[in-house]
Scaffold this active site. Structure first.
Site, mmCIF file in Angstrom:
data_model
loop_
_atom_site.group_PDB
_atom_site.id
_atom_site.type_symbol
_atom_site.label_atom_id
_atom_site.label_comp_id
_atom_site.label_asym_id
_atom_site.label_seq_id
_atom_site.Cartn_x
_atom_site.Cartn_y
_atom_site.Cartn_z
ATOM 1 N N GLU A 86 -45.379 -53.008 30.670
ATOM 2 C CA GLU A 86 -44.659 -54.276 30.710
ATOM 3 C C GLU A 86 -44.313 -54.748 32.115
ATOM 4 O O GLU A 86 -43.970 -55.927 32.310
ATOM 5 C CB GLU A 86 -43.381 -54.193 29.867
ATOM 6 C CG GLU A 86 -42.343 -53.202 30.349
ATOM 7 C CD GLU A 86 -42.483 -51.818 29.742
ATOM 8 O OE1 GLU A 86 -41.484 -51.090 29.714
ATOM 9 O OE2 GLU A 86 -43.606 -51.477 29.291
ATOM 10 N N ILE A 87 -44.382 -53.875 33.119
ATOM 11 C CA ILE A 87 -44.073 -54.313 34.483
ATOM 12 C C ILE A 87 -45.292 -54.301 35.397
ATOM 13 O O ILE A 87 -45.208 -54.708 36.555
ATOM 14 C CB ILE A 87 -42.940 -53.470 35.106
ATOM 15 C CG1 ILE A 87 -43.362 -52.006 35.270
ATOM 16 C CG2 ILE A 87 -41.667 -53.594 34.290
ATOM 17 C CD1 ILE A 87 -42.361 -51.171 36.048
ATOM 18 N N GLN A 88 -46.426 -53.855 34.890
ATOM 19 C CA GLN A 88 -47.610 -53.744 35.740
ATOM 20 C C GLN A 88 -48.030 -55.080 36.335
ATOM 21 O O GLN A 88 -48.352 -55.167 37.528
ATOM 22 C CB GLN A 88 -48.780 -53.138 34.954
ATOM 23 C CG GLN A 88 -48.675 -51.646 34.742
ATOM 24 C CD GLN A 88 -49.910 -51.059 34.105
ATOM 25 O OE1 GLN A 88 -50.964 -51.703 34.038
ATOM 26 N NE2 GLN A 88 -49.807 -49.826 33.630
ATOM 27 N N HIS A 110 -54.549 -46.910 30.882
ATOM 28 C CA HIS A 110 -54.517 -47.666 29.618
ATOM 29 C C HIS A 110 -55.026 -49.062 29.947
ATOM 30 O O HIS A 110 -54.672 -49.629 30.978
ATOM 31 C CB HIS A 110 -53.091 -47.710 29.077
ATOM 32 C CG HIS A 110 -52.942 -48.401 27.750
ATOM 33 N ND1 HIS A 110 -53.919 -48.361 26.766
ATOM 34 C CD2 HIS A 110 -51.927 -49.142 27.238
ATOM 35 C CE1 HIS A 110 -53.494 -49.043 25.706
ATOM 36 N NE2 HIS A 110 -52.304 -49.532 25.976
ATOM 37 N N GLY A 136 -48.513 -37.172 29.859
ATOM 38 C CA GLY A 136 -48.676 -36.623 31.200
ATOM 39 C C GLY A 136 -48.121 -35.217 31.354
ATOM 40 O O GLY A 136 -48.659 -34.406 32.114
ATOM 41 N N ASP A 193 -56.229 -47.400 20.843
ATOM 42 C CA ASP A 193 -55.030 -46.680 21.259
ATOM 43 C C ASP A 193 -53.784 -47.292 20.633
ATOM 44 O O ASP A 193 -52.933 -46.583 20.078
ATOM 45 C CB ASP A 193 -54.920 -46.699 22.785
ATOM 46 C CG ASP A 193 -53.797 -45.814 23.295
ATOM 47 O OD1 ASP A 193 -53.937 -44.578 23.212
ATOM 48 O OD2 ASP A 193 -52.788 -46.346 23.779
ATOM 49 N N GLU A 229 -39.310 -28.752 5.914
ATOM 50 C CA GLU A 229 -40.452 -29.093 5.069
ATOM 51 C C GLU A 229 -41.234 -30.307 5.570
ATOM 52 O O GLU A 229 -42.458 -30.345 5.463
ATOM 53 C CB GLU A 229 -39.997 -29.330 3.622
ATOM 54 C CG GLU A 229 -39.496 -28.080 2.924
ATOM 55 C CD GLU A 229 -40.553 -26.990 2.860
ATOM 56 O OE1 GLU A 229 -41.764 -27.307 2.832
ATOM 57 O OE2 GLU A 229 -40.165 -25.803 2.846
#
Length: 341
Positions: A86-88, A110, A136, A193, A229
């Site tokens: 979201e910040i790339q 990604h 990672g 993905d 379980e």
């Protein structure tokens, strides 16, 4: 079905990556795992981080040189962006794009921002992906014991003509060549993905576990028994599935469990669930999910934080914490130490 071609260390020029200067942008889970593995493989690595941030403090403790992002981009041949999706785009526009140059390798783990065109690189820049198929912290822990996490590579732009070889060499240096490397595309990696995360391995599994837990507890059974379980045993069976597919899991369980698996499982996950999965996939393919997610991040994460709080307060989390703190297997050899990695 496409032919399967797996690359291993023996197929790769492992020294090629050692001729490149690598800047890792970010020191979260993937940044931590990949940078340390690269360093231990003899690569030249710096971390592009806020010099006064907590991540920089952690990175320096591991002996890394830390630069601000702009300096790291100027210094590097390969810029591997491992900050949150979201910040790339914002970081790229402000701190990477003005300094990126012809022939550099812009790398991702990604394909989200490239595939949905939130980031558009200059045509003379190589755009590649090395995507480990695991967190990672696992990339690091597997490397340390002499194994590796399988990885995907993909090439989006290749003006230098050797992007595939560089991607393979990088993947080998983080340990993937020990396990296996497959080639895909940014589109295929991104869409499969997201679908896997939402429909099966994160969203589907966590919803299935919580619902099964709730059904047992609401029926009057002990929440401790319900935890064992529907949650604890999940890991044991997934290990068998990972090793030998569903067949190995069914070989190991009782006849009673196997019969119940094959006759009752489809009653839980049937046509209604399959149709819901198809709807999820359409939202991924169209970009609707990507836009929804980015809008949520940009608008203050009100719904996201609400969902986090609701899930953190679920009874299964409280019961699980109590059980894990009381057993040896819940405390020793933890892969994640939030103060350290």
């Amino acid at each position: 079905m496409n032919n399967l071609h797996i690359f291993l260390d023996k197929d790769i020029d492992k020294n090629l990556i050692k001729t490149k200067k690598i800047a890792i942008i970010g020191f979260g889970s993937q940044g931590y795992g990949q940078s340390l593995n690269l360093k231990d493989s003899g690569c030249e690595v710096v971390l592009g981080l806020r010099p006064d941030g907590k991540s920089a403090q952690k990175a320096k403790k591991y002996g890394f040189t830390v630069m601000n992002i702009e300096e790291a981009v100027k210094w590097a041949d390969i810029v591997q962006i491992l900050i949150p999706d979201e910040i790339q785009a914002k970081v790229y526009e402000k701190q990477i794009k003005p300094f990126i140059r012809k022939g550099q390798y812009l790398m991702f783990s990604h394909g989200f921002n490239i595939h949905y065109k939130k980031i558009t690189a200059p045509e003379d820049v190589n755009v590649i992906m090395v995507a480990p198929k695991g967190p990672g912290h696992t990339v690091r822990s597997e490397y340390e014991i002499g194994r590796g996490v399988p990885s995907l590579i993909a090439i989006y732009q290749d003006p230098s003509g050797n992007s595939k070889e560089v991607a393979l060499s990088y993947a080998s240096a983080i340990g993937a060549g020990r396990a296996g490397i497959l080639e895909t595309t940014f589109k295929e990696e991104t869409e499969t993905d997201l679908f896997g995360e939402q429909a099966v391995i994160c969203g589907g599994v966590s919803a299935l576990i919580k619902t099964g837990f709730d059904v047992l507890v609401e029926a009057g059974y002990s929440p401790y028994m319900a935890y064992f379980e529907v949650l604890h045993e999940m890991k044991l069976l997934v290990d068998l599935i990972n090793q030998g597919g569903l067949a190995d899991m069914r070989y190991s369980i009782s006849n009673t469990a196997e019969y119940g698996d094959m006759t009752r499982g489809p009653k839980v996950i049937g046509e209604e669930s399959k149709n819901a999965m198809k709807t999820l996939l359409k939202d991924i393919q169209s970009g609707a999910f990507a836009d929804e997610f980015l809008n949520e991040m940009e608008s203050g994460c009100k719904n996201f934080n609400k969902l986090r709080d609701e899930n953190a307060s679920h009874l299964i989390e409280k019961v699980g914490e109590e059980i894990r703190s009381s057993f040896v297997w819940g405390n020793n050899n933890k892969i994640i130490d939030r103060n350290r990695n």
